[in-house]
Enzyme design. Structure first.
Site, PDB file in Angstrom:
ATOM      1  N   HIS A 128       0.865  -1.196   0.000  1.00  0.00           N
ATOM      2  CA  HIS A 128       0.000   0.000   0.000  1.00  0.00           C
ATOM      3  C   HIS A 128       0.889   1.230   0.000  1.00  0.00           C
ATOM      4  O   HIS A 128       1.948   1.261   0.642  1.00  0.00           O
ATOM      5  CB  HIS A 128      -0.993  -0.013   1.160  1.00  0.00           C
ATOM      6  CG  HIS A 128      -0.460   0.319   2.513  1.00  0.00           C
ATOM      7  ND1 HIS A 128      -0.333   1.621   2.984  1.00  0.00           N
ATOM      8  CD2 HIS A 128      -0.039  -0.489   3.514  1.00  0.00           C
ATOM      9  CE1 HIS A 128       0.117   1.586   4.228  1.00  0.00           C
ATOM     10  NE2 HIS A 128       0.330   0.333   4.573  1.00  0.00           N
ATOM     11  N   GLU A 174      -5.276   1.807   2.137  1.00  0.00           N
ATOM     12  CA  GLU A 174      -5.121   0.633   3.008  1.00  0.00           C
ATOM     13  C   GLU A 174      -5.427   1.029   4.442  1.00  0.00           C
ATOM     14  O   GLU A 174      -6.032   0.288   5.211  1.00  0.00           O
ATOM     15  CB  GLU A 174      -3.697   0.076   2.906  1.00  0.00           C
ATOM     16  CG  GLU A 174      -3.462  -1.226   3.667  1.00  0.00           C
ATOM     17  CD  GLU A 174      -3.095  -1.049   5.129  1.00  0.00           C
ATOM     18  OE1 GLU A 174      -2.766   0.096   5.536  1.00  0.00           O
ATOM     19  OE2 GLU A 174      -3.150  -2.028   5.887  1.00  0.00           O
ATOM     20  N   ASP A 203       4.265  -4.776   3.718  1.00  0.00           N
ATOM     21  CA  ASP A 203       3.718  -3.626   4.437  1.00  0.00           C
ATOM     22  C   ASP A 203       4.531  -3.480   5.723  1.00  0.00           C
ATOM     23  O   ASP A 203       4.427  -4.287   6.635  1.00  0.00           O
ATOM     24  CB  ASP A 203       2.243  -3.884   4.759  1.00  0.00           C
ATOM     25  CG  ASP A 203       1.602  -2.713   5.487  1.00  0.00           C
ATOM     26  OD1 ASP A 203       0.390  -2.815   5.777  1.00  0.00           O
ATOM     27  OD2 ASP A 203       2.293  -1.720   5.773  1.00  0.00           O
ATOM     28  N   HIS A 290       2.197   4.945  12.700  1.00  0.00           N
ATOM     29  CA  HIS A 290       1.026   5.832  12.547  1.00  0.00           C
ATOM     30  C   HIS A 290       1.215   7.172  13.237  1.00  0.00           C
ATOM     31  O   HIS A 290       0.236   7.811  13.664  1.00  0.00           O
ATOM     32  CB  HIS A 290      -0.241   5.136  13.047  1.00  0.00           C
ATOM     33  CG  HIS A 290      -0.727   4.082  12.102  1.00  0.00           C
ATOM     34  ND1 HIS A 290      -1.893   3.371  12.279  1.00  0.00           N
ATOM     35  CD2 HIS A 290      -0.177   3.592  10.958  1.00  0.00           C
ATOM     36  CE1 HIS A 290      -2.053   2.523  11.281  1.00  0.00           C
ATOM     37  NE2 HIS A 290      -1.024   2.623  10.474  1.00  0.00           N
TER      38      HIS A 290
HETATM   39  N1  DTR Z   1      -2.022  -2.731   9.624  1.00  0.00           N
HETATM   40  C1  DTR Z   1      -0.787  -2.365   8.923  1.00  0.00           C
HETATM   41  C2  DTR Z   1       0.435  -2.651   9.786  1.00  0.00           C
HETATM   42  C3  DTR Z   1       0.459  -4.050  10.287  1.00  0.00           C
HETATM   43  C4  DTR Z   1       0.159  -4.451  11.535  1.00  0.00           C
HETATM   44  N2  DTR Z   1       0.295  -5.825  11.611  1.00  0.00           N
HETATM   45  C5  DTR Z   1       0.660  -6.297  10.410  1.00  0.00           C
HETATM   46  C6  DTR Z   1       0.897  -7.572   9.969  1.00  0.00           C
HETATM   47  C7  DTR Z   1       1.236  -7.761   8.631  1.00  0.00           C
HETATM   48  C8  DTR Z   1       1.339  -6.652   7.773  1.00  0.00           C
HETATM   49  C9  DTR Z   1       1.092  -5.350   8.224  1.00  0.00           C
HETATM   50  C10 DTR Z   1       0.753  -5.194   9.566  1.00  0.00           C
HETATM   51  C11 DTR Z   1      -0.824  -0.903   8.609  1.00  0.00           C
HETATM   52  O1  DTR Z   1      -0.997  -0.096   9.500  1.00  0.00           O
HETATM   53  O2  DTR Z   1      -0.652  -0.548   7.433  1.00  0.00           O
HETATM   54 ZN    ZN Z   2      -0.528   1.622   8.787  1.00  0.00          ZN
HETATM   55 ZN    ZN Z   3       0.877  -0.392   6.365  1.00  0.00          ZN
END
Ligand code: DTR
Ligand code: ZN
Ligand code: ZN
Ligand code: CA
Length: 441
Positions: A128, A174, A203, A290
């Site tokens: 993403h 995303e 990611d 973030h």
């Molecule tokens: N949710 C994704 C970051 C993230 C957190 N746990 C995982 C596991 C596998 C891939 C990504 C992630 C984000 O904030 O973009």
């Molecule tokens: Zn993220």
């Molecule tokens: Zn991410």
């Protein structure tokens, strides 16, 4: 430009010693085709981490110039898409922008297909490209986006002809819940979904306090990554933060084999993990997850480098890369002076014959121009029908000489005929000459 004495002598020497060569240079016969490559699959390339970081620097600049983020619906996201797309277009990919609407704003998925390979067996690689609103999103997920971009450019540089068809995707929104990747998968007809042999997701792969996590979904993909890291004697762990947390989820839900790599987000690194991976136990893998501090400084170069190389290893291996027997090559070594601006463009011709059909999408142009300020130069490839393909624009680049290989999608051009390298000096002072150039089909 007046020839220095050494160049005059060199020019005369060249003419005297290789008159035949000069004749050949003017209307060159195909250079002897090198022996066909062996059947072994070519070695996956090292991905220069400096190149990946250069993409991250561009994404940082884009965020800085657009309100501090690259979030869905904001100018910084579309500017990120435009940056990636321009690189891919210049490298011979077929790119498509897919638009969707989310939270009242237009979103963009960027899809890039590498011409060739089995259209019924597609290996897809994705990341993403959007950030959260709070910051520039350099680790989340500039890191994945930049790494797969550089892998795609490596495919182009290699002129790879993999057994499978290679497709790359950069997803929008995303951070709003895998909106872009869901839209892409849901928009695919069933017949197209069934052609995707695997989806590789990246990611967050440059976390500052990194872990080395491998998705434990498809066993073949998982083993491919494990094999790579075993070769580096780097222990890996299974990614256990939850399958649904990134863009592989929509592909997995559609029954497509998925895999990927992750260097960790807001979870805390344990003492045991710090023991095997280094870094700081009791601290998050990415303390800027973030947050506004997810900037260019929020990257561990070693993790970014290793994961980028692992991506290339997986694409080459799972794409079942086959050797690329180089096509016929033609060269012109006659020096052609490039007069200083203001002056018309000059050209160096190559007569191509004996090549059946059209030029390939990976037509290679090797350029060797001697010049004291290469930023003055605009360089085009002219096809036999006169179509111009821009190889290089002018710009503020004070370095000397242009010694570069370009890949041009000239698949709409008949190969045989007179191709020309056109060079124009568009800024005063500094001059040079075309030393040689070569076209390979
Ligand atoms: N949710 C994704 C970051 C993230 C957190 N746990 C995982 C596991 C596998 C891939 C990504 C992630 C984000 O904030 O973009
Ligand atoms: Zn993220
Ligand atoms: Zn991410
Ligand atoms: Ca590398």
């Amino acid at each position: 430009m007046s020839l220095s004495v050494s160049r005059r002598l060199a020019a005369v020497t060249a003419f005297a010693v290789t008159a035949a060569g000069l004749y050949a240079a003017a209307t060159p016969a195909a250079l002897a085709a090198p022996p066909a490559a062996t059947a072994a699959a070519p070695t996956p390339p090292d991905i220069p981490v400096a190149n990946v970081k250069a993409h991250l620097a561009q994404l940082q600049t884009i965020a800085t110039n657009n309100g501090g983020n690259r979030a869905h619906g904001k100018a910084g996201y579309k500017a990120s898409v435009d940056y990636v797309k321009a690189k891919l277009d210049a490298a011979g990919f077929t790119t498509t922008l897919q638009t969707f609407t989310s939270s009242g704003a237009t979103g963009y998925n960027l899809i890039a297909d590498w011409p060739g390979g089995d259209p019924d067996s597609v290996l897809m690689t994705g990341s993403h490209l959007d950030s959260v609103n709070a910051g520039p999103g350099i680790n989340d997920n500039g890191s994945g986006s930049a790494a797969i971009l550089e892998t795609a450019l490596a495919v182009s540089r290699a002129g790879l002809k993999p057994t499978k068809h290679l497709r790359f995707g950069w997803w929008g929104a995303e951070e709003l819940g895998m909106v872009g990747s869901k839209y892409y998968v849901n928009s695919l007809p069933a017949a197209e979904k069934s052609k995707i042999s695997g989806y590789l997701n990246f990611d967050m792969i440059g976390s500052p306090n990194p872990g080395y996590f491998v998705y434990d979904d498809d066993p073949t993909i998982e083993q491919t990554f494990k094999t790579y890291f075993a070769g580096l004697s780097i222990p890996t762990e299974i990614e256990t933060e939850g399958d649904g947390r990134s863009d592989h989820a929509p592909f997995k839900n559609a029954g497509i084999p998925v895999g990927g790599l992750f260097s960790g987000a807001d979870y805390t690194k344990t003492a045991a993990q710090a023991q095997k991976w280094g870094g700081t136990s009791g601290q998050a893998f990415d303390r800027c997850y973030h947050a506004s501090c997810d900037t260019s400084a929020n990257i561990n170069d070693t993790a970014l480098d290793r994961n980028s190389d692992a991506i290339a290893y997986a694409v080459w291996t799972l794409g079942a890369a086959t050797p690329v027997p180089p096509g016929p090559s033609f060269e012109n070594t006659t020096d052609v002076a490039v007069p200083d601006s203001p002056a018309p463009a000059v050209t160096s011709p190559i007569t191509v014959s004996g090549v059946p059909g059209n030029a390939p999408a990976t037509t290679k142009v090797d350029v060797n121009i001697v010049h004291t300020y290469r930023g003055d130069l605009v360089i085009d490839l002219l096809a036999p029908d006169g179509t111009a393909y821009r190889l290089k624009d002018s710009g503020s680049d004070s370095a000397d000489n242009v010694v570069t290989s370009y890949t041009v999608n000239a698949s709409s051009e008949v190969a045989n005929g007179v191709w020309k390298l056109q060079v124009r000096d568009v800024a005063a002072q500094d001059t040079g000459y075309i030393n040689s150039w070569r076209i390979t089909f």
